[in-house]
Design an enzyme around this catalytic site. Sequence first.
Site, PDB file in Angstrom:
ATOM      1  N   CYS A   1      62.303  78.137  30.313  1.00 41.02           N
ATOM      2  CA  CYS A   1      62.366  77.428  31.582  1.00 41.02           C
ATOM      3  C   CYS A   1      61.099  77.609  32.383  1.00 41.02           C
ATOM      4  CB  CYS A   1      63.553  77.933  32.376  1.00 41.02           C
ATOM      5  SG  CYS A   1      64.935  78.272  31.335  1.00 41.02           S
TER       6      CYS A   1
ATOM      7  N   HIS B   1      74.910  76.583  23.690  1.00 39.28           N
ATOM      8  CA  HIS B   1      73.772  76.286  22.795  1.00 39.28           C
ATOM      9  C   HIS B   1      72.995  77.528  22.369  1.00 39.28           C
ATOM     10  CE1 HIS B   1      70.137  76.363  25.588  1.00 39.28           C
ATOM     11  NE2 HIS B   1      71.119  76.392  26.467  1.00 39.28           N
TER      12      HIS B   1
HETATM   13  N1  PLP Z   1      70.849  82.823  31.473  1.00 36.49           N
HETATM   14  C1  PLP Z   1      70.119  83.280  30.449  1.00 36.49           C
HETATM   15  C2  PLP Z   1      69.980  84.757  30.251  1.00 36.49           C
HETATM   16  C3  PLP Z   1      69.470  82.389  29.578  1.00 36.49           C
HETATM   17  O1  PLP Z   1      68.737  82.855  28.570  1.00 36.49           O
HETATM   18  C4  PLP Z   1      69.616  80.993  29.804  1.00 36.49           C
HETATM   19  C5  PLP Z   1      68.907  80.026  28.964  1.00 36.49           C
HETATM   20  O2  PLP Z   1      67.767  80.232  28.577  1.00 36.49           O
HETATM   21  C6  PLP Z   1      70.421  80.578  30.874  1.00 36.49           C
HETATM   22  C7  PLP Z   1      71.014  81.513  31.686  1.00 36.49           C
HETATM   23  C8  PLP Z   1      70.625  79.136  31.162  1.00 36.49           C
HETATM   24  O3  PLP Z   1      71.525  78.558  30.255  1.00 36.49           O
HETATM   25  P1  PLP Z   1      71.537  76.972  30.037  1.00 36.49           P
HETATM   26  O4  PLP Z   1      70.331  76.660  29.179  1.00 36.49           O
HETATM   27  O5  PLP Z   1      72.811  76.685  29.339  1.00 36.49           O
HETATM   28  O6  PLP Z   1      71.434  76.344  31.368  1.00 36.49           O
END
Ligand code: PLP
Length: 393
Positions: A324, A200
């Site tokens: 997050c 995504h």
């Molecule tokens: N790692 C990084 C550097 C990210 O920017 C993100 C999402 O913001 C993730 C991991 C996590 O990915 P996902 O949203 O597919 O769980």
Amino acid sequence: MRVYLDHAATTPLDEEVLQKMMPYFTEKFGNTHSQHSYGKETAIAVDKARKQVADALNCSPNEIYFTGSGTESDNWAIKGAAFARRDKGKHIIVSAIEHHAIINSAKWLSNNGFDVTYLPVDKYGVIKLDELKKAIRPDTVLVSVMLANNEVGTIEPIKEVVEICHAKGILVHSDCVQAVGAVEIDLKDLGVDLASVSAHKFYGPKGVGALYIKNGIKIDKLIVGGGQERMQRGGTTNTPAIVGMGEAIEKAVREMQKNNAYIKELRDYFVKRVTEEIHYVTYNGHPTDRLPSNANFSFEFIEGEGILMLLDLGGVAVSSGSACSSGTLDPSHVLLAMGVDIVLAHGSLRFSFGKHNTKEEIDYTVDLLKKTVERLRKMSPLFTLKEGEIKNV
Ligand code: PLP
């Protein structure tokens, strides 16, 4: 006007990608592990997607394992590698500016008998290689450093990390989630043992990711169940999402140069206007070695959350940290690790641009941002104090 400037949080699904996914929601619904023709047609589609992902990252299809997200790939890499090597040692090193998927996996390991070192970064967010050399111990089994940071966009020196770690027999994982479609990724050339990606972030669907596991590297399973993903990750295959990931990564890599040139021009124009037209702002991250889509600013005397809410009322979507962590009001751990003052870190915003943004949208955003910052500063006791100091000089 509605303006979406939060592409680092997620991107809209590409229309062409959606069309390729559609049949797998309806008439081509078979379980990839079924023996009959319904299963075979979806298994073929998943094989094609695995090859598309492998070609985009320059590795073999049998080194790609589909997962449910970038977060799952990160958890699997960190926990799986640490547990597989626990007889050799129980020390891991992760950079201090990793995404929470890595930071919290490392915390989980430290609650389960492992020792974790958080690698410091310089003021631009670049990891310190001499500190990495110092942090390595005889019992170090894994190092994880992201290829590009999600908050400030800084690109990390992964090849050098690999060189240092492999000389000591230590595995290297890199979170490449933000880098796909933005920087060229050649996994063979980078030399990492494990790498995470997520669809995504490059105009693919949500809820699907992949973990690259270099041939010959063994890590423990995270999700056990059926024999999917060549016995390494249980759970019925999410065919439409995987088909979408394959199409999206192929398109992202094919159009990378064109999109990057366009996005970088918009970003540079935005940065120029903001730094010239708004006082007391700091541009966070590396001046040049950064994602073309990222601009991160700290605005003195005011709160990032306040700016974000007023921009949102005006139709502009940005982020005050990683998506997050936006449920909390904690300042960004990335900016703090870069040595940004805690008060200033509270006044920070991430603007991340995408292929559908226009110059008109950027102008609208800067005009609204100027008014918003001015309005909030008028209400800020800190700013009033500063103004008084200036007048009294
Ligand atoms: N790692 C990084 C550097 C990210 O920017 C993100 C999402 O913001 C993730 C991991 C996590 O990915 P996902 O949203 O597919 O769980």
